[in-house]
Design an enzyme around this catalytic site. Structure first.
Site, short mmCIF file in Angstrom:
data_model
loop_
_atom_site.label_atom_id
_atom_site.label_comp_id
_atom_site.label_asym_id
_atom_site.label_seq_id
_atom_site.Cartn_x
_atom_site.Cartn_y
_atom_site.Cartn_z
CB VAL A 61 -2.14 7.17 -9.30
CG1 VAL A 61 -3.33 6.56 -8.60
CG2 VAL A 61 -2.19 6.90 -10.79
CB CYS A 62 -3.10 11.37 -5.60
SG CYS A 62 -4.22 12.28 -6.67
CB ALA A 63 -6.08 9.75 -1.74
CG LEU A 85 -6.38 11.50 -13.63
CD1 LEU A 85 -6.57 10.46 -14.73
CD2 LEU A 85 -7.57 12.45 -13.60
CB VAL A 91 -6.20 5.07 -7.28
CG1 VAL A 91 -7.30 4.82 -6.29
CG2 VAL A 91 -5.60 3.78 -7.80
#
Length: 100
Positions: free
Chosen positions: A7-9, A37, A39
């Site tokens: 999960v990333c920005a 993807l 968050v």
């Protein structure tokens, strides 16, 4: 098959890490489905994965993502040094070690 969600920005640098993790899994003969993807998209797939790894840039979202996971899967923040080095093997090992 192990399912790992990063999960990333926005997904740019995390996509590079996913690629390196996939390469490491292939070399080790590990069947793994590894994806990244933002968050905001995590709730759509969180019930289908074995572990969620947060990029260091979104570590402030840890509690939110843990609430999404409802204790069903481990949620961890990727070590900043490993993320910065794009050490796919080490992050893969950490993710696999977290799976119950």
């Amino acid at each position: 098959m192990k399912k790992i969600l990063l999960v990333c920005a926005a997904g740019m640098s995390t996509s590079m890490l996913v690629k390196k993790m996939r390469e490491s899994a292939e070399v080790k003969g590990i069947e793994a489905d590894i994806n990244a993807l933002p968050v905001t998209e995590a709730p759509k797939v969180i019930d289908e994965v074995d572990v969620v790894m947060l990029g260091p840039q979104v570590r402030y979202q840890l509690k939110t993502v843990e609430e999404m996971a409802k204790g069903r899967v481990p949620v961890k923040v990727i070590d900043m040094l490993l993320y910065g080095k794009m050490d796919g093997e080490a992050v893969l090992n950490d993710a696999l070690a977290s799976i119950k």
